[in-house]
Design a protein around this motif. Structure first.
Motif, short mmCIF file in Angstrom:
data_model
loop_
_atom_site.label_atom_id
_atom_site.label_comp_id
_atom_site.label_asym_id
_atom_site.label_seq_id
_atom_site.Cartn_x
_atom_site.Cartn_y
_atom_site.Cartn_z
N LEU A 20 -54.03 -66.06 76.62
CA LEU A 20 -54.04 -64.89 75.73
C LEU A 20 -53.22 -65.19 74.47
O LEU A 20 -52.19 -65.87 74.54
CB LEU A 20 -53.41 -63.69 76.44
N PRO A 21 -53.66 -64.61 73.34
CA PRO A 21 -52.83 -64.75 72.14
C PRO A 21 -51.45 -64.14 72.42
O PRO A 21 -51.33 -63.18 73.19
CB PRO A 21 -53.59 -63.94 71.10
N ASP A 22 -50.44 -64.70 71.77
CA ASP A 22 -49.06 -64.31 72.07
C ASP A 22 -48.82 -62.81 72.01
O ASP A 22 -48.20 -62.23 72.89
CB ASP A 22 -48.09 -65.03 71.11
N GLU A 23 -49.31 -62.21 70.95
CA GLU A 23 -49.05 -60.79 70.75
C GLU A 23 -49.52 -59.98 71.96
O GLU A 23 -48.81 -59.14 72.49
CB GLU A 23 -49.75 -60.32 69.48
N LEU A 24 -50.76 -60.28 72.38
CA LEU A 24 -51.32 -59.56 73.52
C LEU A 24 -50.60 -59.94 74.81
O LEU A 24 -50.30 -59.09 75.65
CB LEU A 24 -52.80 -59.92 73.68
N PHE A 25 -50.33 -61.22 74.93
CA PHE A 25 -49.68 -61.72 76.14
C PHE A 25 -48.37 -60.98 76.38
O PHE A 25 -48.12 -60.43 77.46
CB PHE A 25 -49.44 -63.23 76.01
N PHE A 26 -47.58 -60.93 75.31
CA PHE A 26 -46.25 -60.33 75.52
C PHE A 26 -46.34 -58.82 75.69
O PHE A 26 -45.55 -58.22 76.40
CB PHE A 26 -45.32 -60.72 74.37
N SER A 27 -47.31 -58.20 75.01
CA SER A 27 -47.40 -56.74 75.19
C SER A 27 -47.77 -56.42 76.63
O SER A 27 -47.28 -55.44 77.21
CB SER A 27 -48.39 -56.14 74.18
N ILE A 28 -48.62 -57.25 77.22
CA ILE A 28 -48.99 -57.00 78.63
C ILE A 28 -47.81 -57.29 79.55
O ILE A 28 -47.51 -56.53 80.49
CB ILE A 28 -50.22 -57.84 79.01
N MET A 29 -47.14 -58.38 79.25
CA MET A 29 -46.01 -58.74 80.12
C MET A 29 -44.96 -57.63 80.10
O MET A 29 -44.40 -57.25 81.13
CB MET A 29 -45.37 -60.06 79.65
N LYS A 30 -44.72 -57.09 78.87
CA LYS A 30 -43.71 -56.04 78.76
C LYS A 30 -44.15 -54.80 79.50
O LYS A 30 -43.34 -54.11 80.11
CB LYS A 30 -43.46 -55.71 77.28
N PHE A 595 -46.66 -47.86 87.88
CA PHE A 595 -45.38 -47.43 88.48
C PHE A 595 -44.60 -46.58 87.48
O PHE A 595 -44.63 -46.85 86.28
CB PHE A 595 -44.53 -48.65 88.84
N PRO A 596 -43.87 -45.62 87.94
CA PRO A 596 -43.03 -44.79 87.04
C PRO A 596 -42.06 -45.65 86.24
O PRO A 596 -41.77 -45.35 85.08
CB PRO A 596 -42.30 -43.85 87.99
N SER A 597 -41.56 -46.72 86.85
CA SER A 597 -40.57 -47.54 86.16
C SER A 597 -41.11 -48.12 84.85
O SER A 597 -40.36 -48.38 83.92
CB SER A 597 -40.10 -48.67 87.09
N GLN A 598 -42.42 -48.31 84.80
CA GLN A 598 -43.00 -48.90 83.59
C GLN A 598 -42.76 -48.00 82.37
O GLN A 598 -42.70 -48.49 81.25
CB GLN A 598 -44.52 -49.10 83.77
N LEU A 599 -42.63 -46.70 82.62
CA LEU A 599 -42.46 -45.78 81.48
C LEU A 599 -41.12 -46.00 80.78
O LEU A 599 -41.01 -45.78 79.59
CB LEU A 599 -42.52 -44.33 81.98
N HIS A 600 -40.15 -46.48 81.53
CA HIS A 600 -38.81 -46.64 80.95
C HIS A 600 -38.74 -47.78 79.97
O HIS A 600 -38.07 -47.69 78.96
CB HIS A 600 -37.78 -46.86 82.08
N HIS A 601 -39.38 -48.84 80.29
CA HIS A 601 -39.19 -49.99 79.39
C HIS A 601 -40.37 -50.21 78.43
O HIS A 601 -40.49 -51.22 77.80
CB HIS A 601 -38.92 -51.27 80.21
N THR A 602 -41.25 -49.24 78.34
CA THR A 602 -42.34 -49.39 77.38
C THR A 602 -41.87 -49.00 76.00
O THR A 602 -41.28 -47.94 75.81
CB THR A 602 -43.53 -48.51 77.79
N GLN A 603 -42.09 -49.88 75.07
CA GLN A 603 -41.69 -49.59 73.69
C GLN A 603 -42.82 -48.84 73.00
O GLN A 603 -43.95 -49.32 72.98
CB GLN A 603 -41.41 -50.90 72.94
#
Lengths: 702, 557
Positions: A20-30, A595-603
């Motif tokens: 995946l292109p970096d931008e997409l890769f990191f957005s998914i990872m985050k 997961f609920p936890s994902q909401l906390h660290h989503t920018q």
């Protein structure tokens, strides 16, 4: 419940994520892993994603959030076995417009439920979810609504049969130039065809004949040379070597992609034959799938056709025609019968597939008429079409032997062959007056000889050497003695080489009257018809059989449970303002969180993806962003002169300055037509992700 | 019904409205009986007979009370495959047109009412120019003059509107006629089954809608008997029209021989005599005679001025154009057409059907041959080369000239002599087209010659001598093509003919079809490698369609 994926499947998914292109890769990872710490080690991040998706809880949550619309696409992915997005759209286009379809597909990719690789744009289901999805989500019944039992004893005669083919060939031999310059039939020819083939005629238009003649051209059994149509007999023989069923499906394939408005300029090639074989195999699969005595919704049949297309290297049917059109054609030729309640398979097909061909199909009457009893081998049909004159095209076609028809047939068959074949094929002894007339016609035929070829005149000293060469006789059409021969023009190169080998060097040029015949070594006659279903062949149908059983995924409350958890977490989310919460709610709705936890660290970084009205610079910015991202798509509404807005989804190609405005050039989806539109004329524009995995060039290829 | 469904039916229903009958199928005869009700027999070769459903045949069935459903059901009952939808549609659509136009008696004896229930049809007909002058609109149709009955019916048929004719036919003056069981010559006599069926098919129940039609039976099968039986059924004054004087005399002789009518009740209306009697037999020729080309036909009064209740048209395929016109006028009289070959080279068969009446009965030639009612005929075509001396004139002639040179090939003369010698015990007719050729052959054979120029009296004498056996061979031109009854003739040698005429060939064969102990032989001599071969092939078409086989040989082989 779970069934672990293989190492190979995991590795493949991993590779695709890493591509995946970096931008997409990191957005998914985050999204899934929260804040990432530098230095980034991409393989390790992917390993964490793999770890996450290998957990039972993740799988259950991901599967719980799959709704019926998702299930429809996933069923299509599974059924079509690694399809391209285009193929899925083909299958589901009656359920979605392209925008919705694209959105859904994107959403499934963002949720990591489906994926593809940059080097292979075909879609797969996430290997960790595959088993559970297959067990609890997939529903063939959602794709193919159940059929209703429907019994009909008989059906109308099918218009495109092989009997029609050779009967048309028999009639066409009467016309040296049946066509006008624009490819339409001359009026007299059209009228005569309608009269003789009265059962095919429709509304006094020769539509059916265009279809069938074009089908013959596509099969290579006819050749068009300006205004004339010639039977390619050897090609017909090759066609006849296929099974009766294969011939039928080839014919229907050819009819399905033929014009019904005029005779096309077409010459059969290996490529076109392979393409035809591909379509024929699809139709064969379709009819293997559509059981008799059931009534189907039109949507089902169209989907079955898409599903029936084999996976081959051939151009997909979608690039030649649409499933709707193909089904319409099959209805037009009455292979499928449409009623107000749905579509069913014509029971008359069973008769056409009957391989019990008549051994003695001819009834030769003393009045020179001949009644032909089908089914008969195609090669016999070609023989009949060569030596007899068609009188009427009916269930038992009626022919007549005339001096003219005999002379026509004689140009292809020897006298003994004609007589012998008539004896063999006739159910009763050949009437004496017919036998006598054949001899009389033969005497007429042989009393005047015209040989088309090249006259070769050899001086005595050459003649002795050439005449005795063992290979020479094979090229001689007629030996007049004294070193004068008529040579086969179609093998000119071969015998000229032979003469040179003997020592006649250099050969003088042919003085005049060179043959108009083409070297047939690469002609349509030389091409083979590929088999439609060879065991072990690379061609595989996408579906093996159609089941009328199964039901759509039952409603479950599992998804509601996940939703409630996420909503509850969102309401109590600290440090989020109302706009951010709104954005997060939209993402929950899109099922991007498990997961609920994902909401906390989503920018949440609200991005502007659309512009409208007088916001010219906004529109330009969005176009430029899409062009820069390369894989983004643009939805735009174009204001037209008529005032009617046009909505397009395009893959942008270029933005050019022209005068006081900018011109956007792009390719419309899904048709791939070019679109040029002035930015001033754009009323609304929105940027869409093209695909997570597929780069623009791949998408285009898919 | 379902139990009687055959596993493999004898009928193959074709999309072009033809129906093939597999004659070898065990149920073929039952199917044929049904087919005869609504389809016309077109061809009857050895293995597969062809019937055709036509508007006329369907309307004929409708007038006999059959519905579209009944017809379709009978077809399905015997059909090998499912019936094409278009045929079913055609039957329904065609039958549905029948009965929409009904012809009824008018308020006075000279007027008829054309009753129409559908206002759209009435509006359409009102605008049709060819009908305007005949029709006076009324609330539910039109009024028309009685004399235009045939013309209107004929025109409406062309527009695909059949008329259900319920106007009663004129009864004519009564006449009691009985057929004898022993002829006046002393032979036992009975009407054969097919002759009785044919006569009854024509006469029907005597009610409106019956009493006009055409009977098609092979030459030599006794159509005259059918005519006499029809006269007996109708019991009325009858006018019989025949193609020539010899035929007129044959009719008179037959009626005298086989009915209880005394000779003085039978009149002759020919060039020689103008008698009017309760049964009058005349020629087409005298009826269509007129003093000048533009003048009236004075003898048409024969139709109009006498109380005929039945008119019989013998050899109805020969009906001359002026007779069409007068036949259109006399539609109130029962009309019976008799023929063996309803093929007209001018294509006017349909007009014969619409004016005289539709085909009511026919039977395959070979069926009667198999039952012994007509002689078994063996047909030979003999090919003879064109002499070298004729080859250059042939090559340079136009198509007509080519045919004549080939037809008059002198090489045919010696073959004719040889054939006559070969059949030294038979009674032989030598038939040809060209007088010069016939004269030469007659001279070589020492046989009498009959041509158009031979006076009727002389002709009768020669025919009589032939019948008595005093002349074994006679040479005849086309005047003997029709209606000449020469019971003992068993060999016909055709040395030339009228180009490709199918009915001429059949009629010539018909001269030798009277049943006899031995087979009959028909020879046609044709010049090899000339246009005559093609014409011969066309001439033979009608007979080969009836199942006759020609054996072709080179002379000398």
């Amino acid at each position: 419940m779970t069934n672990s994926p293989t190492r190979q499947q995991i590795d493949e998914w991993k590779r695709c994520l890493l591509d995946l292109p970096d931008e997409l890769f990191f957005s998914i990872m985050k999204l899934y892993l929260g804040d990432l710490k530098t230095p980034f080690h991409k393989p390790r991040l992917v390993d964490r994603i793999i770890h996450l998706f290998s957990k039972e809880d993740t799988i259950q949550r991901a599967v719980a959030l799959i709704d019926q619309q998702d299930a429809l696409i996933l069923t299509a992915v599974e059924l079509l076995d690694r399809p391209s997005p285009q193929q899925i759209y083909q299958l589901l286009q009656d359920s979605y417009d392209y925008f919705n379809f694209h959105n859904h597909l994107m959403n499934l990719q963002e949720r990591l439920i489906i994926y593809s690789c940059s080097d292979n744009p075909l879609l797969h289901i996430n290997p960790f979810l595959h088993h559970d999805i297959r067990e609890s989500v997939l529903s063939p019944a959602a794709l193919f609504p159940p059929a209703t039992p429907y019994k009909v004893d008989s059906g109308p005669p099918i218009l495109a049969t092989e009997e029609t083919l050779w009967c048309i060939a028999a009639q066409l031999k009467n016309y040296p130039e049946p066509l006008k310059a624009d490819g339409t039939l001359k009026k007299r020819v059209g009228d005569e065809l309608q009269s003789i083939f009265s059962t095919l005629a429709e509304d006094n238009k020769p539509t059916q004949f265009y279809l069938l003649i074009n089908a013959l051209l596509k099969l290579g059994i006819l050749e068009k040379d300006r205004n004339s149509l010639q039977l390619v007999f050897d090609r017909g023989i090759k066609f006849g070597n296929k099974t009766r069923a294969e011939r039928l499906y080839y014919l229907w394939a050819a009819v399905c992609i033929s014009s019904d408005e005029s005779v096309e300029d077409f010459s059969a090639s290996n490529t076109s034959i392979n393409q035809l074989s591909h379509i024929a195999a699809s139709i064969e699969n379709l009819f293997a799938t559509v059981p008799q005595e059931y009534l189907f919704e039109r949507t089902s049949v169209e989907r079955m056709l898409v599903a029936a297309e084999p996976v081959t290297s051939e151009k997909p049917i979608a690039e030649l025609t649409t499933p709707t059109r193909l089904i319409e054609r099959l209805q037009h030729i009455r292979a499928l019968i449409g009623s107000s309640q749905g579509i069913y398979r014509n029971p008359a097909i069973a008769d056409l597939l009957n391989d019990q061909e008549e051994k003695t199909p001819l009834l030769v009457h003393p009045d020179f008429t001949i009644t032909v009893k089908p089914p008969l081998p195609f090669e016999v049909g070609l023989f009949i079409s060569s030596v007899m004159q068609l009188k009427s095209f009916t269930a038992y076609p009626q022919f007549e032997m005339t001096r003219t028809s005999y002379l026509h047939g004689r140009s292809r068959f020897a006298f003994d062959t004609i007589q012998q074949r008539l004896d063999e094929l006739s159910a009763t002894p050949l009437p004496q007056n017919i036998r006598f007339s054949l001899e009389s016609w033969e005497s007429h035929y042989s009393s005047v000889v015209m040989i088309e070829g090249i006259t070769l005149s050899l001086a005595e000293h050459w003649d002795h050497m050439v005449r005795n060469h063992p290979d020479f006789a094979g090229y001689v059409l007629r030996d007049f003695g004294n070193g004068i021969y008529v040579m086969d023009a179609s093998h000119r190169k071969n015998w000229q080489t032979l003469l040179q080998d003997i020592g006649i060097i250099p050969l003088p040029p042919v003085e005049s009257g060179t043959s108009s015949q083409q070297d047939t070594s690469v002609s349509a006659a030389a091409q083979q018809f590929p088999s439609l279903s060879t065991p072990g062949s690379e061609e595989q149908p996408r579906v093996n059989s159609f089941s009328t059983e199964g039901s759509p995924k039952p409603p479950s409350d599992a998804d509601q449970k996940v939703y409630q958890e996420l909503q509850s977490e969102l309401e109590h989310l600290p440090h989020a303002n109302s706009n951010q919460k709104k954005e997060l709610a939209a993402q929950i709705e899109k099922k991007l969180f498990l997961f609920p936890s994902q909401l906390h660290h989503t920018q949440i970084s609200p991005s502007v993806n659309e512009a409208r009205g007088i916001n010219y610079s906004g529109k330009v910015r969005i176009i430029q962003q899409a062009l820069q991202a390369e894989w983004d798509l643009l939805e735009l509404v174009e204001r037209t002169a008529s005032g009617k807005p046009l909505r397009h989804l395009i893959r942008p190609q270029e933005l050019q300055k022209s005068g006081n405005d900018l011109l956007l050039r792009g390719v419309k989806l899904p048709t791939n037509e070019e679109l040029k539109v002035w930015v001033q004329k754009i009323g609304y524009i929105k940027k869409w992700k093209g695909s997570l995995f597929i780069q623009p060039q791949d998408y285009k290829q898919s | 019904m379902e139990n009687s469904q055959p596993e493999v039916g004898p009928l193959i229903v074709q999309g072009d409205n033809s129906i093939l009958l597999d004659v070898h199928n065990p149920q073929a005869e039952e199917a044929r009986a049904d087919l005869g009700l609504f389809a016309e027999l077109e061809k009857s070769p050895e293995h597969m007979h062809t019937y055709r459903i036509t508007p006329l045949s369907l309307w004929n069935a409708a007038s006999a009370g059959y519905t579209a459903n009944e017809i379709s059901e009978r077809i399905r009952k015997w059909s090998r495959f499912s019936m094409p939808e278009n045929v079913d549609y055609f039957i329904n659509d065609t039958i549905s047109r029948f009965g929409k136009l009904i012809l009824r008696e008018g308020k006075d004896s000279n007027t008829l009412e054309l009753h129409i229930t559908d206002p759209l049809i009435q509006a359409e007909l009102q605008e049709y120019n060819r009908l305007k002058k005949y029709l006076t609109p009324t609330e539910n149709g039109f009024l028309l003059d009685l004399v235009n009955r045939g013309t209107i019916k004929s025109e409406l048929i062309k527009l695909s509107y059949p008329v259900k004719d319920e106007a009663p036919l004129k009864e004519g003056a009564p006449l009691t006629v009985n057929l004898l069981t022993k002829t006046r010559d002393g032979y036992d006599f009975t009407v054969r089954g097919y002759q009785e069926e044919a006569a009854r098919a024509f006469y029907g129940n005597g009610q409106p809608g019956t009493g006009f039609g055409t009977i098609v039976l092979p030459c030599g099968s006794g159509k005259t008997i059918v005519g006499m039986r029809a006269i007996a059924l109708a019991g009325t004054y009858t006018l019989i029209l025949a193609p020539n004087t010899a035929a007129v005399h044959q009719w008179i002789d037959e009626i005298v021989d086989k009915t209880d009518l005394p000779r003085e009740q039978i009149g002759e209306y020919t060039g020689d005599k103008k008698e009017f009697r309760p049964i009058t037999v005349g020629t087409y020729q005298i009826l269509t005679w007129r003093p000048d080309k533009e003048g009236i036909f004075p003898h048409f009064n024969l139709f109009r001025n006498y109380p005929w209740g039945l008119i019989i048209y013998d050899e109805v395929h020969l009906l001359p154009a002026p007779i069409f016109r007068v036949t259109a006028e006399i539609q109130a009289i029962r009309r019976l057409g008799l023929t063996a070959t309803l093929v007209r080279e001018d294509g006017r068969e349909d007009e014969v059907f619409s004016l005289v009446g539709p085909k009511k009965y026919d039977v395959p030639w070979k069926e009667l041959e198999a039952k012994g009612w007509i002689a078994e005929a063996i047909c030979h075509e003999i090919r003879v080369p064109l002499p070298q001396a004729s080859s250059i004139p042939y090559a340079t002639a136009d198509k007509r000239g080519k045919y004549r040179i080939a037809a008059e090939n002198p090489g045919k003369d010696s073959i004719t002599l040889q054939l006559v010698q070969n059949h030294h015990e038979d009674h032989i007719l030598v038939i040809g087209q060209y007088i010069q050729q016939l004269t030469k052959v007659a001279k070589a054979l020492g046989a009498p010659l009959i041509t158009g120029k031979t006076p009727n009296k002389k002709r009768e004498e020669i025919y009589a001598a032939f019948r008595r056996g005093e002349e074994r061979v006679i040479v005849v031109s086309k005047v003997a093509n029709f209606a000449i009854d020469l019971p003992d003739a068993s060999v016909a040698i055709q040395i030339s003919g009228t180009f490709g005429s199918r009915q001429e060939e059949a009629q010539r064969l018909g001269r030798i079809l009277r049943p006899k102990e031995n087979n009959s032989y028909f020879y046609t001599i044709v010049t090899q490698h000339t246009v005559e071969e093609q014409f011969a092939m066309n001439r033979q078409k009608f007979l080969t369609e009836q199942g006759y086989k020609y054996h072709i040989d080179f002379w000398g082989n």
